[in-house]
Design a protein around this motif. Structure first.
Motif, PDB file in Angstrom:
ATOM      1  N   LEU A  27       0.812  -1.215   0.000  1.00  0.00           N
ATOM      2  CA  LEU A  27       0.000   0.000   0.000  1.00  0.00           C
ATOM      3  C   LEU A  27       0.846   1.265   0.000  1.00  0.00           C
ATOM      4  O   LEU A  27       0.508   2.243  -0.659  1.00  0.00           O
ATOM      5  CB  LEU A  27      -0.941   0.007   1.211  1.00  0.00           C
ATOM      6  CG  LEU A  27      -2.075  -1.014   1.145  1.00  0.00           C
ATOM      7  CD1 LEU A  27      -2.774  -1.109   2.496  1.00  0.00           C
ATOM      8  CD2 LEU A  27      -3.049  -0.646   0.040  1.00  0.00           C
ATOM      9  N   SER A  28       1.928   1.243   0.769  1.00  0.00           N
ATOM     10  CA  SER A  28       2.774   2.426   0.894  1.00  0.00           C
ATOM     11  C   SER A  28       4.190   1.975   1.217  1.00  0.00           C
ATOM     12  O   SER A  28       4.528   1.796   2.391  1.00  0.00           O
ATOM     13  CB  SER A  28       2.228   3.341   2.009  1.00  0.00           C
ATOM     14  OG  SER A  28       3.020   4.490   2.147  1.00  0.00           O
ATOM     15  N   PRO A  81      -7.515  -0.449   0.839  1.00  0.00           N
ATOM     16  CA  PRO A  81      -6.829  -0.438  -0.456  1.00  0.00           C
ATOM     17  C   PRO A  81      -6.826   0.938  -1.136  1.00  0.00           C
ATOM     18  O   PRO A  81      -5.953   1.225  -1.951  1.00  0.00           O
ATOM     19  CB  PRO A  81      -7.612  -1.453  -1.288  1.00  0.00           C
ATOM     20  CG  PRO A  81      -8.189  -2.389  -0.281  1.00  0.00           C
ATOM     21  CD  PRO A  81      -8.544  -1.499   0.892  1.00  0.00           C
ATOM     22  N   SER A  84      -3.660   3.496  -0.932  1.00  0.00           N
ATOM     23  CA  SER A  84      -2.426   3.199  -1.645  1.00  0.00           C
ATOM     24  C   SER A  84      -1.664   4.469  -1.998  1.00  0.00           C
ATOM     25  O   SER A  84      -2.208   5.393  -2.599  1.00  0.00           O
ATOM     26  CB  SER A  84      -2.747   2.414  -2.923  1.00  0.00           C
ATOM     27  OG  SER A  84      -1.551   2.019  -3.550  1.00  0.00           O
ATOM     28  N   ALA A 152      -2.191  -5.560  -1.702  1.00  0.00           N
ATOM     29  CA  ALA A 152      -2.799  -4.232  -1.595  1.00  0.00           C
ATOM     30  C   ALA A 152      -4.316  -4.311  -1.425  1.00  0.00           C
ATOM     31  O   ALA A 152      -4.917  -3.424  -0.840  1.00  0.00           O
ATOM     32  CB  ALA A 152      -2.449  -3.382  -2.816  1.00  0.00           C
TER      33      ALA A 152
END
Length: 186
Positions: A27-28, A81, A84, A152
Protein backbone atom coordinates in the motif's frame (compact mmCIF):
# COMPACT_ATOMS: atom_id res chain seq x y z
CA UNK A 1 -24.19 -17.62 18.00
CA UNK A 2 -22.49 -15.26 20.42
CA UNK A 3 -19.21 -17.18 20.20
CA UNK A 4 -19.44 -17.14 16.40
CA UNK A 5 -19.08 -13.35 16.49
CA UNK A 6 -15.60 -13.75 18.03
CA UNK A 7 -14.65 -16.40 15.48
CA UNK A 8 -15.80 -14.33 12.51
CA UNK A 9 -14.21 -11.05 13.50
CA UNK A 10 -10.90 -12.69 14.29
CA UNK A 11 -10.94 -14.43 10.91
CA UNK A 12 -11.56 -10.99 9.37
CA UNK A 13 -8.75 -9.31 11.30
CA UNK A 14 -6.14 -12.03 10.89
CA UNK A 15 -6.80 -12.62 7.20
CA UNK A 16 -4.94 -9.32 6.86
CA UNK A 17 -2.90 -8.98 10.05
CA UNK A 18 -1.14 -12.30 9.44
CA UNK A 19 0.37 -10.65 6.34
CA UNK A 20 0.54 -7.07 7.64
CA UNK A 21 4.15 -6.42 6.56
CA UNK A 22 3.59 -7.24 2.88
CA UNK A 23 0.16 -5.54 2.98
CA UNK A 24 1.63 -2.29 4.31
CA UNK A 25 4.54 -2.40 1.87
CA UNK A 26 2.14 -2.97 -1.05
CA UNK A 27 0.00 0.00 0.00
CA UNK A 28 2.77 2.43 0.89
CA UNK A 29 6.38 1.27 0.46
CA UNK A 30 8.31 2.31 3.55
CA UNK A 31 11.61 1.91 5.33
CA UNK A 32 12.02 -0.56 8.15
CA UNK A 33 11.89 2.30 10.64
CA UNK A 34 8.59 3.61 9.25
CA UNK A 35 7.16 0.08 9.18
CA UNK A 36 8.11 -0.31 12.85
CA UNK A 37 6.49 3.03 13.68
CA UNK A 38 3.36 2.06 11.75
CA UNK A 39 3.03 -1.22 13.61
CA UNK A 40 3.75 0.42 16.97
CA UNK A 41 1.01 3.02 16.38
CA UNK A 42 -1.36 0.26 15.27
CA UNK A 43 -0.60 -1.62 18.49
CA UNK A 44 -1.19 1.49 20.60
CA UNK A 45 -4.52 1.94 18.82
CA UNK A 46 -5.40 -1.60 19.88
CA UNK A 47 -4.62 -0.75 23.51
CA UNK A 48 -6.70 2.43 23.24
CA UNK A 49 -9.47 0.37 21.64
CA UNK A 50 -9.59 -1.95 24.64
CA UNK A 51 -10.04 1.03 26.95
CA UNK A 52 -12.58 2.70 24.66
CA UNK A 53 -14.43 -0.58 24.20
CA UNK A 54 -14.74 -0.93 27.97
CA UNK A 55 -16.07 2.60 28.42
CA UNK A 56 -18.49 2.21 25.49
CA UNK A 57 -19.65 -1.15 26.84
CA UNK A 58 -20.46 0.41 30.21
CA UNK A 59 -22.22 3.36 28.64
CA UNK A 60 -24.03 1.88 25.63
CA UNK A 61 -24.12 -1.88 26.28
CA UNK A 62 -22.22 -4.70 24.67
CA UNK A 63 -24.44 -5.33 21.66
CA UNK A 64 -24.54 -1.70 20.51
CA UNK A 65 -20.80 -1.29 21.13
CA UNK A 66 -20.04 -4.42 19.12
CA UNK A 67 -22.27 -3.29 16.25
CA UNK A 68 -20.46 0.06 16.00
CA UNK A 69 -17.04 -1.56 16.28
CA UNK A 70 -17.85 -4.14 13.61
CA UNK A 71 -19.19 -1.44 11.29
CA UNK A 72 -16.00 0.60 11.77
CA UNK A 73 -13.81 -2.47 11.28
CA UNK A 74 -15.60 -3.45 8.07
CA UNK A 75 -15.46 0.10 6.74
CA UNK A 76 -11.75 0.47 7.36
CA UNK A 77 -11.06 -2.90 5.75
CA UNK A 78 -13.08 -1.89 2.70
CA UNK A 79 -11.31 1.48 2.45
CA UNK A 80 -7.75 0.33 3.20
CA UNK A 81 -6.83 -0.44 -0.46
CA UNK A 82 -7.84 3.13 -1.36
CA UNK A 83 -5.02 4.44 0.84
CA UNK A 84 -2.43 3.20 -1.65
CA UNK A 85 0.46 5.65 -1.87
CA UNK A 86 -0.66 7.78 1.10
CA UNK A 87 0.98 6.91 4.41
CA UNK A 88 -1.12 9.49 6.36
CA UNK A 89 -4.38 8.02 5.03
CA UNK A 90 -3.08 4.51 5.63
CA UNK A 91 -2.27 5.46 9.23
CA UNK A 92 -5.68 7.02 9.79
CA UNK A 93 -7.39 3.85 8.61
CA UNK A 94 -5.05 1.61 10.63
CA UNK A 95 -5.66 3.64 13.78
CA UNK A 96 -9.44 3.31 13.37
CA UNK A 97 -9.06 -0.39 12.53
CA UNK A 98 -6.83 -1.04 15.54
CA UNK A 99 -9.15 0.84 17.88
CA UNK A 100 -12.34 -0.80 16.63
CA UNK A 101 -10.98 -4.25 15.90
CA UNK A 102 -8.96 -4.98 18.99
CA UNK A 103 -11.32 -3.19 21.35
CA UNK A 104 -14.05 -5.76 20.79
CA UNK A 105 -13.02 -8.24 23.46
CA UNK A 106 -14.34 -6.23 26.41
CA UNK A 107 -17.92 -5.95 25.14
CA UNK A 108 -17.84 -9.50 23.76
CA UNK A 109 -16.67 -10.95 27.07
CA UNK A 110 -19.14 -8.78 28.96
CA UNK A 111 -21.92 -10.05 26.74
CA UNK A 112 -20.96 -13.68 27.29
CA UNK A 113 -20.72 -13.27 31.07
CA UNK A 114 -24.11 -11.53 31.21
CA UNK A 115 -25.86 -14.17 29.08
CA UNK A 116 -24.94 -17.03 31.44
CA UNK A 117 -23.24 -15.79 34.64
CA UNK A 118 -22.96 -19.27 36.16
CA UNK A 119 -21.15 -20.55 33.05
CA UNK A 120 -19.04 -17.40 32.53
CA UNK A 121 -15.65 -19.08 33.14
CA UNK A 122 -16.37 -21.77 30.56
CA UNK A 123 -17.85 -19.27 28.08
CA UNK A 124 -14.83 -16.99 28.40
CA UNK A 125 -12.54 -19.98 27.82
CA UNK A 126 -14.55 -20.96 24.75
CA UNK A 127 -14.35 -17.35 23.59
CA UNK A 128 -10.55 -17.55 23.82
CA UNK A 129 -10.72 -20.75 21.77
CA UNK A 130 -12.75 -18.92 19.11
CA UNK A 131 -10.07 -16.21 19.10
CA UNK A 132 -7.37 -18.81 18.42
CA UNK A 133 -9.44 -20.58 15.77
CA UNK A 134 -10.19 -17.22 14.16
CA UNK A 135 -6.52 -16.28 14.18
CA UNK A 136 -5.59 -19.55 12.46
CA UNK A 137 -8.58 -19.40 10.12
CA UNK A 138 -7.77 -15.82 9.17
CA UNK A 139 -4.20 -16.77 8.30
CA UNK A 140 -5.52 -19.59 6.11
CA UNK A 141 -8.05 -17.30 4.38
CA UNK A 142 -5.47 -14.54 3.87
CA UNK A 143 -2.88 -16.99 2.58
CA UNK A 144 -5.35 -18.54 0.17
CA UNK A 145 -6.48 -15.17 -1.19
CA UNK A 146 -3.22 -13.18 -1.17
CA UNK A 147 -2.10 -14.42 -4.59
CA UNK A 148 -5.57 -13.94 -6.05
CA UNK A 149 -6.31 -10.46 -4.63
CA UNK A 150 -2.78 -9.15 -4.12
CA UNK A 151 -1.52 -7.74 -0.84
CA UNK A 152 -2.80 -4.23 -1.60
CA UNK A 153 -6.38 -5.53 -1.78
CA UNK A 154 -6.11 -8.30 0.82
CA UNK A 155 -8.15 -6.36 3.39
CA UNK A 156 -11.21 -6.94 1.21
CA UNK A 157 -10.96 -10.60 2.18
CA UNK A 158 -11.96 -9.66 5.73
CA UNK A 159 -15.05 -7.64 4.81
CA UNK A 160 -17.40 -10.63 4.25
CA UNK A 161 -16.43 -12.05 7.64
CA UNK A 162 -17.18 -8.74 9.34
CA UNK A 163 -20.53 -8.63 7.54
CA UNK A 164 -21.26 -12.18 8.69
CA UNK A 165 -20.32 -11.22 12.27
CA UNK A 166 -22.79 -8.31 12.10
CA UNK A 167 -25.54 -10.65 10.89
CA UNK A 168 -24.77 -13.16 13.64
CA UNK A 169 -24.69 -10.34 16.21
CA UNK A 170 -28.12 -9.22 15.03
CA UNK A 171 -29.53 -12.77 15.05
CA UNK A 172 -27.90 -14.02 18.27
CA UNK A 173 -30.03 -13.86 21.38
CA UNK A 174 -29.93 -10.79 23.55
CA UNK A 175 -29.72 -10.85 27.34
CA UNK A 176 -33.25 -9.47 27.55
CA UNK A 177 -34.76 -12.14 25.29
CA UNK A 178 -32.79 -14.93 26.99
CA UNK A 179 -33.81 -13.73 30.45
CA UNK A 180 -37.44 -13.31 29.41
CA UNK A 181 -37.55 -16.86 28.04
CA UNK A 182 -36.27 -18.25 31.36
CA UNK A 183 -38.79 -16.24 33.39
CA UNK A 184 -41.89 -17.20 31.36
CA UNK A 185 -44.12 -19.75 33.06
CA UNK A 186 -44.19 -23.15 31.41
Amino acid sequence: GVLAVTLLYFIAIFAIFSYIGPVLQALSPMTGERLSLTLALFGLAGVAGTLIGGVANDRFGSRRTLAVQLALLGSTMALLPLSSGSWPLLMLLLLVWGTAGFGMMVPQQSRLAALAPAQAPVLLSLNASMLYLGTAGGAIVGGALAARLGFAQLSWAGVPFVAAALVVLWLAPTLKSSTAAKERPA
